[in-house]
Motif scaffolding. Structure first.
Motif, PDB file in Angstrom:
ATOM      1  N   ARG A  66      13.885 152.751 -23.477  1.00  0.00           N
ATOM      2  CA  ARG A  66      12.779 151.843 -23.768  1.00  0.00           C
ATOM      3  C   ARG A  66      11.437 152.561 -23.642  1.00  0.00           C
ATOM      4  O   ARG A  66      10.524 152.327 -24.434  1.00  0.00           O
ATOM      5  CB  ARG A  66      12.824 150.609 -22.858  1.00  0.00           C
ATOM      6  N   GLN A  67      11.333 153.451 -22.656  1.00  0.00           N
ATOM      7  CA  GLN A  67      10.070 154.191 -22.512  1.00  0.00           C
ATOM      8  C   GLN A  67       9.845 155.081 -23.732  1.00  0.00           C
ATOM      9  O   GLN A  67       8.725 155.188 -24.244  1.00  0.00           O
ATOM     10  CB  GLN A  67      10.121 155.038 -21.237  1.00  0.00           C
ATOM     11  N   ARG A  68      10.904 155.709 -24.173  1.00  0.00           N
ATOM     12  CA  ARG A  68      10.757 156.553 -25.367  1.00  0.00           C
ATOM     13  C   ARG A  68      10.379 155.700 -26.577  1.00  0.00           C
ATOM     14  O   ARG A  68       9.528 156.087 -27.385  1.00  0.00           O
ATOM     15  CB  ARG A  68      12.062 157.295 -25.637  1.00  0.00           C
ATOM     16  N   ALA A  69      11.001 154.522 -26.679  1.00  0.00           N
ATOM     17  CA  ALA A  69      10.697 153.637 -27.807  1.00  0.00           C
ATOM     18  C   ALA A  69       9.228 153.231 -27.792  1.00  0.00           C
ATOM     19  O   ALA A  69       8.556 153.215 -28.831  1.00  0.00           O
ATOM     20  CB  ALA A  69      11.586 152.399 -27.748  1.00  0.00           C
ATOM     21  N   VAL A  70       8.718 152.949 -26.608  1.00  0.00           N
ATOM     22  CA  VAL A  70       7.305 152.568 -26.497  1.00  0.00           C
ATOM     23  C   VAL A  70       6.411 153.696 -26.994  1.00  0.00           C
ATOM     24  O   VAL A  70       5.461 153.482 -27.760  1.00  0.00           O
ATOM     25  CB  VAL A  70       6.964 152.192 -25.034  1.00  0.00           C
ATOM     26  N   GLY A  79      10.726 142.628 -27.641  1.00  0.00           N
ATOM     27  CA  GLY A  79      11.096 141.357 -27.031  1.00  0.00           C
ATOM     28  C   GLY A  79      10.770 141.323 -25.550  1.00  0.00           C
ATOM     29  O   GLY A  79      11.572 140.815 -24.749  1.00  0.00           O
ATOM     30  N   CYS A  80       9.623 141.891 -25.184  1.00  0.00           N
ATOM     31  CA  CYS A  80       9.228 141.886 -23.771  1.00  0.00           C
ATOM     32  C   CYS A  80       7.742 141.534 -23.675  1.00  0.00           C
ATOM     33  O   CYS A  80       7.088 141.295 -24.690  1.00  0.00           O
ATOM     34  CB  CYS A  80       9.514 143.233 -23.119  1.00  0.00           C
ATOM     35  N   GLU A 117       0.687 144.771 -28.282  1.00  0.00           N
ATOM     36  CA  GLU A 117       1.173 143.424 -28.602  1.00  0.00           C
ATOM     37  C   GLU A 117       2.313 143.508 -29.629  1.00  0.00           C
ATOM     38  O   GLU A 117       3.335 142.826 -29.501  1.00  0.00           O
ATOM     39  CB  GLU A 117       0.040 142.550 -29.159  1.00  0.00           C
ATOM     40  N   GLN A 118       2.108 144.345 -30.643  1.00  0.00           N
ATOM     41  CA  GLN A 118       3.159 144.505 -31.663  1.00  0.00           C
ATOM     42  C   GLN A 118       4.418 145.117 -31.048  1.00  0.00           C
ATOM     43  O   GLN A 118       5.543 144.714 -31.362  1.00  0.00           O
ATOM     44  CB  GLN A 118       2.661 145.413 -32.801  1.00  0.00           C
TER      45      GLN A 118
END
Lengths: 178, 360
Positions: free
Chosen positions: A132-136, A155-156, A148-149
């Motif tokens: 998830r950190q990498r995705a961010v 979904g968080c 926001e996007q």
């Protein structure tokens, strides 16, 4: 050997519409083709950076586009079909869903990267980050999405996105600092 | 923006080149969607059967009485009339009289009756006027007859029908020269069968034989099955075809069945002879004849059936400049021009082939 079935994980999918009338079907295919031609490259790019694996990226994008195609008319009536597809790509990746192997011939790019040792290290460190950190970081730094996007995509809450980003950057900073 | 964030941006920008190309992505996605929808329809059909079974125990009479109306009316399908031939492509199967030629339409010299299935090269004729024959075509649902300019402004109708449980759309129209057009489209698999000709009753009779099939009458599956472990290049031994009573030929276009046929008698013997004469192992790759960007075609799948009920599968890879062989669970042989001639000619795909493959 039978093909691995695609997972039917609980994602926020819209109900599939009934069989469309003929003119709508023509429009749907044409419009879908045009969309993929215009945005497919960006989606594949994002998925590749997300996974680090072009083959896996192709599977993710293909699967998400397949889902989108089934409800294309409805998606087109909405604001942003790309957001729907991006959301599926990211969430399927985060959920580690197993997908059917790609039947598309994927020719890996032979274009050389202009990498430096520092970037090589950063790339390796990105691979070690929690998904998830990498995705961010990918969504923020490559797809240029707002927090926001990103929150809507993952979904968080927005706060969670910011915390993930801060933690990921702190980890990288600590690792690359001489 | 922090220094490390800048570094991340540069790193990600640097790695974007690893992304696979977009070519073929839309087709692959649509194929994936079709498979997903077909699975859902299959599940729906199972549920429908269960419900039907429950209703038949006596609830149906009560329900009908309460509702006061009959169930949904579907497109009435009929079995294949005696003396007709069955042609399948892309998961649709349709029957036409046995004497109709398959893929014989060259545009200029049209037969009075014909059945065309994709893939097939049909040249358009600019000189000779098209004869008002009867033609039936199985094709992707992109080439809608209603887009035909000749039908614009003409009376047409479209209705939703049920093709043995699969939702379908029936289009009716008429050309200025008096020919009728009936097009039955199955959106679930994006395939249609179009029938055009002067006799609407005949067209209707043909379309009423239409079936959506996962496996057609000759045993070819609509979707290309996953590559088996034995379909790989190895030095041998050579394939031993034995004496099959029939050979089913399944030619795929991408991952979907394009054309199929079952060979018996002399035609099956020709396949066996070509297979027996082939050398063991794959055809050597020839990088000199490679064309950049040209991928191998989808394999052709042969099913050899024997008198004792046993079967042998053979996968044939024949296009491109590399990875050309035919493989069975017990052997690998070179694919030859003789084998392609024995299979592709009776298949009548109009596919040209020419390469450095061995002649036998």
């Amino acid at each position: 050997m039978p093909e691995t079935p695609e997972s039917t994980a609980e994602l926020d999918v819209a109900p599939v519409t009934d069989a469309p009338a003929l003119p709508q079907l023509v429009d749907r295919v044409t419009d879908f083709d045009a969309f993929v031609a215009a945005r497919g490259e960006a989606l594949l790019r994002m998925a590749t950076l997300l996974t680090g694996d072009p083959g896996r990226a192709d599977e993710l994008v293909r699967s998400a586009l397949g889902r989108a195609y089934l409800r294309w008319t409805r998606l087109r009536r909405g604001d942003d079909p790309e957001a729907y597809i991006r959301r599926h790509v990211v969430r399927q990746h985060l959920l580690r869903l197993r997908l059917a192997p790609s039947r598309r011939m994927v020719v890996l790019s032979d274009r050389a990267t202009t990498s430096t040792p520092e970037r090589e290290t950063t790339w390796a460190l990105l691979a070690r980050l929690p998904r998830r950190q990498r995705a961010v970081l990918v969504l923020r730094c490559s797809a240029e999405m707002s927090d926001e996007q990103i929150a809507r995509t993952l979904g968080c809450r927005v706060r969670t996105v910011r915390v993930d980003a801060e933690r990921a950057l702190a980890r990288l900073d600590e690792a690359v600092r001489p | 923006m922090t220094d490390v964030e800048t570094l991340v941006r540069e790193t990600l920008a640097d790695r974007e080149v690893l992304a696979p190309p977009v070519g073929g992505l839309a087709e692959a996605a649509i194929a994936s969607a079709r498979r997903r929808r077909l699975r859902r329809h299959t599940l729906g059909a199972v549920v429908a059967c269960v419900v039907a079974g429950l209703l038949s125990t006596g609830l149906v009479a009560v329900a009908r009485h309460a509702l006061g109306r009959s169930p949904t009316v579907g497109w009435s399908t009929t079995s294949v009339p005696t003396g007709w031939q069955v042609v399948s492509s892309r998961g649709l199967q349709v029957a036409v009289p046995a004497d109709w030629p398959v893929n014989a339409d060259t545009g200029c010299a049209r037969a009075p009756f014909s059945i065309t299935r994709d893939p097939g090269t049909v040249l358009d004729c600019e000189v000779a006027p098209r004869r008002p024959g009867t033609e039936v075509t199985i094709q992707p649902a992109l080439a809608y007859a209603e887009r035909d300019d000749a039908l614009k402004g003409r009376p047409t109708s479209t209705e939703q029908v049920s093709l043995a449980g699969a939702p379908a759309i029936l289009f009716r129209g008429s050309y200025p020269d008096g020919r009728a057009a009936l097009v039955l489209t199955v959106p679930g698999i994006d395939v249609q069968v179009a029938a055009i000709g002067p006799d609407p009753a005949l067209l209707e009779r043909v379309l009423q034989t239409t079936r959506v099939v996962e496996v057609d009458d000759v045993g070819c599956s609509r979707d290309l099955l996953s590559r088996p472990a034995w379909d790989r290049p190895r030095p041998g031994p050579a394939i031993r075809p034995g004496s099959p009573t029939s050979v089913s030929v399944c030619l795929y276009e991408g991952t979907v069945l394009g054309a199929s046929t079952r060979l018996t008698g002399r035609q099956a013997s020709a396949v066996v002879a070509a297979m027996s004469a082939a050398r063991a192992g794959p055809v050597p790759d020839d990088p000199r004849s490679c064309v950049a960007g040209l991928s191998e075609s989808s394999p052709m799948w042969l099913q050899l059936r024997y008198a004792d009920g046993s079967e042998q599968d053979v996968r044939v890879r024949f296009s491109g400049c590399r990875a050309r062989w035919m493989a069975s669970p017990t052997g690998v042989s070179q694919v030859s021009v003789a084998l392609l001639r024995a299979t592709l000619v009776p298949l009548r795909t109009n596919l040209p082939f020419g390469s450095d493959l061995p002649r036998r």
